[in-house]
Design a protein around this motif. Structure first.
Motif, PDB file in Angstrom:
ATOM      1  N   GLU A  86      60.069 -70.849 -35.851  1.00 38.76           N
ATOM      2  CA  GLU A  86      58.635 -70.669 -36.039  1.00 38.76           C
ATOM      3  C   GLU A  86      58.381 -70.070 -37.415  1.00 38.76           C
ATOM      4  O   GLU A  86      59.142 -69.242 -37.887  1.00 38.76           O
ATOM      5  N   GLY A  87      57.325 -70.537 -38.084  1.00 36.56           N
ATOM      6  CA  GLY A  87      57.013 -70.072 -39.438  1.00 36.56           C
ATOM      7  C   GLY A  87      57.494 -71.071 -40.466  1.00 36.56           C
ATOM      8  O   GLY A  87      57.709 -72.243 -40.175  1.00 36.56           O
ATOM      9  N   ASP A  88      57.652 -70.583 -41.713  1.00 38.36           N
ATOM     10  CA  ASP A  88      58.100 -71.450 -42.801  1.00 38.36           C
ATOM     11  C   ASP A  88      59.605 -71.684 -42.738  1.00 38.36           C
ATOM     12  O   ASP A  88      60.385 -70.741 -42.625  1.00 38.36           O
ATOM     13  N   ASN A  89      60.005 -72.939 -42.808  1.00 36.19           N
ATOM     14  CA  ASN A  89      61.410 -73.347 -42.877  1.00 36.19           C
ATOM     15  C   ASN A  89      61.625 -73.940 -44.268  1.00 36.19           C
ATOM     16  O   ASN A  89      61.208 -75.058 -44.542  1.00 36.19           O
ATOM     17  N   VAL A  90      62.250 -73.166 -45.149  1.00 37.64           N
ATOM     18  CA  VAL A  90      62.490 -73.603 -46.526  1.00 37.64           C
ATOM     19  C   VAL A  90      63.768 -74.433 -46.543  1.00 37.64           C
ATOM     20  O   VAL A  90      64.818 -73.981 -46.105  1.00 37.64           O
ATOM     21  N   ILE A 117      59.108 -77.389 -47.650  1.00 39.12           N
ATOM     22  CA  ILE A 117      58.893 -76.406 -46.586  1.00 39.12           C
ATOM     23  C   ILE A 117      58.244 -77.103 -45.397  1.00 39.12           C
ATOM     24  O   ILE A 117      57.255 -77.830 -45.553  1.00 39.12           O
ATOM     25  N   ILE A 118      58.809 -76.876 -44.215  1.00 38.00           N
ATOM     26  CA  ILE A 118      58.175 -77.324 -42.971  1.00 38.00           C
ATOM     27  C   ILE A 118      57.708 -76.075 -42.240  1.00 38.00           C
ATOM     28  O   ILE A 118      58.509 -75.186 -41.930  1.00 38.00           O
ATOM     29  N   ASN A 119      56.403 -76.001 -41.994  1.00 42.16           N
ATOM     30  CA  ASN A 119      55.846 -74.876 -41.257  1.00 42.16           C
ATOM     31  C   ASN A 119      55.697 -75.278 -39.798  1.00 42.16           C
ATOM     32  O   ASN A 119      55.172 -76.358 -39.496  1.00 42.16           O
ATOM     33  N   VAL A 120      56.167 -74.412 -38.910  1.00 42.79           N
ATOM     34  CA  VAL A 120      56.079 -74.656 -37.467  1.00 42.79           C
ATOM     35  C   VAL A 120      55.223 -73.541 -36.867  1.00 42.79           C
ATOM     36  O   VAL A 120      55.515 -72.359 -37.056  1.00 42.79           O
TER      37      VAL A 120
END
Length: 177
Positions: A86-90, A117-120
């Motif tokens: 959860e949150g930003d995945n850099v 960046i994939i934000n979940v």
């Protein structure tokens, strides 16, 4: 052929493991940085998520949480499963000193160390939402063969194909309860 990662410059060295026996110590000298280091052959104590026999099991485990990315094998690297949080995945190329959530072990120099960046996150109905944006990177981030603009944030869904440098990623979203 087996690959060994140089602890100094993180380049790979190849050797034929069939010529050696389990428990034997080998000394290598890196052809890139001249670092001398040794390894001992044997069974790894680390649970390898990237080995083919464990990939499906690891993928199923991460699908229940926030989903995962599959790194498609190419000439620069092997198939990898990267769990999302959860949150930003850099996301970017693994390199010493670069602090990112999802490092990809790859020799793809067209992939930045911090590429995208994939934000979940969850919306008001508790549905998991995935958004993709460029970090920014030098070569750009592509979603389904369309390049993202500098300030674009695109919603991504299950099965989305993301290309960073010469590397392809496939998004697998979490199973909704």
């Amino acid at each position: 052929m087996k690959r060994v990662l140089c602890p100094k410059c993180e380049n790979y060295l190849l050797f034929d493991e069939t010529k050696y026996s389990e428990g034997q110590s080998l000394v290598f000298i890196c052809e890139h940085c001249s670092k001398q280091f040794s390894i001992r052959l044997g069974k790894s104590k680390v649970k390898a998520v990237r080995k083919d026999e464990n990939l499906e099991e690891a993928a199923e485990n991460h699908k229940e949480e926030y989903g995962y990315l599959t790194v498609v094998e190419n000439v620069f690297g092997f198939k990898q499963i990267l769990p999302l949080q959860e949150g930003d995945n850099v996301i970017g190329r693994r390199c010493v000193g670069t602090n990112i959530n999802l490092p990809i072990e790859s020799g793809d120099m067209s992939m930045d160390r911090r590429h995208c960046i994939i934000n979940v996150k969850r919306d008001k109905e508790q549905q998991v939402i995935y958004t993709l944006r460029d970090a920014p990177s030098l070569t750009g981030t592509f979603l389904m063969n369309h390049i993202l603009g500098v300030k674009d944030q695109m919603l991504v869904e299950d099965g989305a194909i993301i290309t960073i440098g010469a590397t392809t990623l496939i998004l697998h979203t979490a199973d909704e309860q």
